[in-house]
Scaffold this motif. Structure first.
Motif, PDB file in Angstrom:
ATOM      1  N   ASP A  20       0.837  -1.283   0.050  1.00  0.00           N
ATOM      2  CA  ASP A  20       0.082   0.008   0.013  1.00  0.00           C
ATOM      3  C   ASP A  20       1.054   1.305   0.089  1.00  0.00           C
ATOM      4  O   ASP A  20       2.082   1.101  -0.608  1.00  0.00           O
ATOM      5  N   ASP A  21       0.576   2.242   0.816  1.00  0.00           N
ATOM      6  CA  ASP A  21       1.448   3.446   0.681  1.00  0.00           C
ATOM      7  C   ASP A  21       2.857   3.041   1.431  1.00  0.00           C
ATOM      8  O   ASP A  21       2.814   2.499   2.396  1.00  0.00           O
ATOM      9  N   CYS A  22       3.841   3.556   0.662  1.00  0.00           N
ATOM     10  CA  CYS A  22       5.226   3.693   1.480  1.00  0.00           C
ATOM     11  C   CYS A  22       5.115   4.325   2.741  1.00  0.00           C
ATOM     12  O   CYS A  22       5.351   3.741   3.602  1.00  0.00           O
ATOM     13  N   ILE A  23       4.861   5.643   2.564  1.00  0.00           N
ATOM     14  CA  ILE A  23       4.666   6.559   3.708  1.00  0.00           C
ATOM     15  C   ILE A  23       3.275   7.219   3.530  1.00  0.00           C
ATOM     16  O   ILE A  23       3.087   7.533   2.399  1.00  0.00           O
ATOM     17  N   GLY A  59       4.940   0.269  -4.322  1.00  0.00           N
ATOM     18  CA  GLY A  59       3.766   0.490  -3.642  1.00  0.00           C
ATOM     19  C   GLY A  59       2.804   1.750  -4.088  1.00  0.00           C
ATOM     20  O   GLY A  59       2.988   1.897  -5.349  1.00  0.00           O
ATOM     21  N   HIS A  60       2.088   2.224  -3.294  1.00  0.00           N
ATOM     22  CA  HIS A  60       0.735   3.041  -3.755  1.00  0.00           C
ATOM     23  C   HIS A  60       1.494   4.614  -3.860  1.00  0.00           C
ATOM     24  O   HIS A  60       1.077   5.231  -4.867  1.00  0.00           O
ATOM     25  N   GLY A  61       2.251   4.735  -3.053  1.00  0.00           N
ATOM     26  CA  GLY A  61       2.586   6.493  -2.844  1.00  0.00           C
ATOM     27  C   GLY A  61       3.530   6.826  -1.728  1.00  0.00           C
ATOM     28  O   GLY A  61       3.663   6.033  -0.843  1.00  0.00           O
ATOM     29  N   GLY A  65      10.258   4.731  -7.386  1.00  0.00           N
ATOM     30  CA  GLY A  65      10.035   3.751  -8.697  1.00  0.00           C
ATOM     31  C   GLY A  65       8.550   3.988  -9.340  1.00  0.00           C
ATOM     32  O   GLY A  65       7.767   4.782  -9.081  1.00  0.00           O
ATOM     33  N   ALA A  66       7.955   2.811  -9.636  1.00  0.00           N
ATOM     34  CA  ALA A  66       6.844   2.681 -10.492  1.00  0.00           C
ATOM     35  C   ALA A  66       5.627   2.469  -9.328  1.00  0.00           C
ATOM     36  O   ALA A  66       4.713   1.748  -9.271  1.00  0.00           O
ATOM     37  N   LEU A  67       5.397   3.609  -8.522  1.00  0.00           N
ATOM     38  CA  LEU A  67       4.459   3.564  -7.527  1.00  0.00           C
ATOM     39  C   LEU A  67       3.117   4.097  -8.187  1.00  0.00           C
ATOM     40  O   LEU A  67       2.936   4.704  -9.101  1.00  0.00           O
ATOM     41  N   LEU A  68       1.965   3.409  -7.611  1.00  0.00           N
ATOM     42  CA  LEU A  68       0.772   3.410  -8.298  1.00  0.00           C
ATOM     43  C   LEU A  68       0.533   5.018  -8.383  1.00  0.00           C
ATOM     44  O   LEU A  68      -0.166   5.534  -9.745  1.00  0.00           O
ATOM     45  N   HIS A  69       0.533   5.752  -7.389  1.00  0.00           N
ATOM     46  CA  HIS A  69       0.006   7.324  -7.752  1.00  0.00           C
ATOM     47  C   HIS A  69       1.359   8.372  -7.300  1.00  0.00           C
ATOM     48  O   HIS A  69       1.043   9.438  -7.256  1.00  0.00           O
ATOM     49  N   LEU A 107      10.869  11.290  -9.347  1.00  0.00           N
ATOM     50  CA  LEU A 107       9.630  10.473  -9.346  1.00  0.00           C
ATOM     51  C   LEU A 107       9.071  10.324 -10.580  1.00  0.00           C
ATOM     52  O   LEU A 107       9.558  10.651 -11.603  1.00  0.00           O
ATOM     53  N   LEU A 108       7.996   9.551 -10.517  1.00  0.00           N
ATOM     54  CA  LEU A 108       7.133   9.210 -11.720  1.00  0.00           C
ATOM     55  C   LEU A 108       5.782   9.761 -11.990  1.00  0.00           C
ATOM     56  O   LEU A 108       5.364   9.794 -13.153  1.00  0.00           O
ATOM     57  N   GLN A 109       5.334  10.495 -10.835  1.00  0.00           N
ATOM     58  CA  GLN A 109       4.202  11.225 -11.025  1.00  0.00           C
ATOM     59  C   GLN A 109       4.068  11.978  -9.868  1.00  0.00           C
ATOM     60  O   GLN A 109       4.307  11.693  -8.740  1.00  0.00           O
ATOM     61  N   ILE A 110       3.316  13.184 -10.045  1.00  0.00           N
ATOM     62  CA  ILE A 110       3.033  14.073  -8.692  1.00  0.00           C
ATOM     63  C   ILE A 110       1.385  14.134  -8.932  1.00  0.00           C
ATOM     64  O   ILE A 110       0.658  14.718  -9.928  1.00  0.00           O
ATOM     65  N   THR A 111       0.612  13.780  -7.724  1.00  0.00           N
ATOM     66  CA  THR A 111      -0.825  13.650  -7.772  1.00  0.00           C
ATOM     67  C   THR A 111      -1.259  14.414  -6.679  1.00  0.00           C
ATOM     68  O   THR A 111      -0.766  14.476  -5.494  1.00  0.00           O
ATOM     69  N   VAL A 112      -2.485  15.463  -6.763  1.00  0.00           N
ATOM     70  CA  VAL A 112      -2.980  15.932  -5.695  1.00  0.00           C
ATOM     71  C   VAL A 112      -4.338  15.642  -5.786  1.00  0.00           C
ATOM     72  O   VAL A 112      -5.161  16.101  -6.784  1.00  0.00           O
TER      73      VAL A 112
END
Length: 508
Positions: A318-321, A351-353, A375-379, A403-408
């Motif tokens: 799930d979430d790393c942190i 992980g997820h994020g 790495g390739a975290l889900l979000h 990073l591979l993605q930034i989401t809010v």
């Protein structure tokens, strides 16, 4: 005359800015890390000087080490000795720029070591050693160490106390039982934003009290060995007996102050791995955290101040942190935020994020994510909540990361039961700087930021500076205001496609 005064003011500002460029604002010994023979130092990067090649650690007037990171653990110190430490900065041309700030500290005394085998614990991987290990913990004098030696020591729930160290030696394994009865009776803690009774964790410290105060202080869990829980099998057994929110964690700290978790392989939690609640001054460093369980978060600071997460590797289910502060409506009423979190030099492989939220109803502020690789975290790196949460997330800085993605996110499709807060959350004051997104997958937006539709609750005051994106990247902005993109482009200089909806004062 006015022009002269204005010129003087400009010169003074320039000089003070130049001085700030080569000095740290802060050098400190990380909370909980000062022992008889070691201490972990943390310092700020120079604010304006970006060409630092390494840092020189000066201890009592003598250089003892160099580091390319903004943290360093001193070893082989002398017990009960006073030390004075400074950091010097070296630029890419080999020039020493300046002295930084100073920290003074005194090491602890050498405490007694209690080997759990002297309390009849057996490292055969089959004997349940809960009572034997707990006897060693209870007998441990102030400043002492309970040692798990080489071998696999099976145990149920254990309860740690103030002014002690639990050390797992190289080749040693503290292994959690898979029998849910070994984590009874239920006790008060918090899970998914609500205070409730759950199974105990493998390692427990403190007594939960949202009114304040600390139940356990000066605790260290460290070593070169492994803490391994009952994993998914234990999680399923707990769910079958008492439901999904009944599960204990692997390590749970409540109302704790000055705690170190260091050096260990930490794996196979029944759900969240390391969770600390209503605590202050928790340092987790040089850990390898592996989780495959359902809801298998790696590390969850929850309504806690002054967290330091350094040199850790995460591979989680799930979430790393996940930085938390309670859930509506209870989290709003208790109102204990999480503040001052530093995440530095960590690797997130699965992980997820790297997440703030989704339980953030008490508020989250002053988070720094620096020199991390994902790495390739889900979000990717995500800030998340729902309109029902209330609270706030503000003053977030993410810098010098790959990073591979930034989401809010302003909506998530899970854990959204409970009465809504009186008003939507506030998301504001985010800085993203010097970030490599070049390896991101472009089928989704590489930056996807969303505020809330409620008037006055749009995402606001966000800057993206010096961001490298892949070719044909897309950036999506919804319900936001005062968002600025500067030097956001691919390696060949191409700008991403911007998709802007219901937003104002967006600059790119």
């Amino acid at each position: 005359m006015r022009k002269k005064l204005a010129l003087v003011a400009i010169l003074i500002h320039a000089l003070s800015s130049a001085s700030a460029a080569i000095k740290t604002k802060q050098l400190l010994v990380a909370p909980g890390t000062l022992s008889a023979t070691s201490a972990t130092l943390i310092w700020d990067k120079p604010e304006r000087q970006l060409n630092i090649s390494q840092y020189h650690i000066i201890l009592n007037g003598k250089e003892v080490a160099t580091s390319t990171q903004c943290n360093y653990t001193l070893h082989d110190l002398q017990p009960t000795k006073a030390y004075n430490c400074i950091i010097r900065f070296e630029d890419n041309q080999g020039k020493l720029l300046s002295f930084g700030s100073t920290v003074k500290f005194k090491t602890a005394f050498t405490g007694k070591i209690l080997n759990v085998t002297d309390f009849d614990a057996k490292g055969d991987g089959t004997t349940i050693n809960t009572q034997s290990i707990q006897k060693a913990i209870d007998a441990c004098p102030k400043g002492g160490t309970v040692l798990i030696p080489q071998g696999t020591f099976l145990s149920g729930a254990l309860f740690l106390k103030s002014h002690m160290t639990l050390e797992i030696a190289k080749g040693g394994v503290l292994k959690g039982s898979v029998n849910e009865a070994d984590y009874l009776p239920f006790y008060n803690n918090r899970f998914e934003g609500w205070e409730m009774k759950t199974y105990a964790s493998l390692l427990n410290a403190g007594v939960m009290n949202n009114k304040g105060g600390y139940a356990v202080e000066q605790l260290s869990v460290k070593g070169e060995g492994t803490i391994s829980g009952g994993g998914s099998a234990l999680g399923r057994a707990m769910i079958e007996k008492n439901g999904i929110r009944s599960r204990g964690r692997l390590i749970c700290l409540m109302n704790c102050h000055n705690v170190e978790i260091q050096g260990l392989q930490i794996q196979d939690s029944p759900c969240w791995t390391i969770h600390y609640i209503y605590s202050k001054g928790v340092t987790c460093h040089d850990l390898n955290i592996v989780s495959t369980a359902r809801n298998g978060d790696g590390l969850d600071p929850d309504s806690s101040d002054d967290s330091y997460i350094l040199n850790c590797t995460f591979s989680t289910g799930d979430d790393c942190i996940a930085i938390k502060s309670g859930k509506n409506p209870e989290g709003n009423v208790i109102g204990k935020p999480t503040r001052n979190v530093r995440i530095m030099d960590c690797d997130f492989t699965k992980g997820h994020g790297i997440s703030i939220g989704s339980e953030m109803s008490g508020g989250v502020s002053n988070v720094l994510v620096q020199d991390c690789h994902a790495g390739a975290l889900l979000h990717g790196l995500q800030i998340k909540g729902t309109k029902e949460r209330g609270g706030y997330v503000k003053n977030i800085t993410v810098t010098d990361c790959q990073l591979l993605q930034i989401t809010v996110f302003s909506a998530v499709n899970y854990n959204n039961d409970g009465a809504p807060a009186p008003e939507a959350p506030t998301f504001e004051n985010f800085i993203f700087r010097n970030i490599d997104l070049s390896k991101a997958v472009v089928k989704e937006p590489v930056i996807d930021i969303n505020g809330f539709t409620d008037p006055g609750h749009q995402l606001r005051n966000v800057t993206f500076t010096n961001i490298t994106v892949p070719e044909n990247a897309k950036v999506k902005i919804n319900n936001a205001e005062q968002v600025k993109f500067t030097d956001v482009k691919s390696a060949t200089g191409n700008k991403p496609q911007y998709v802007v909806n219901n937003s104002s004062a967006i600059t790119y």
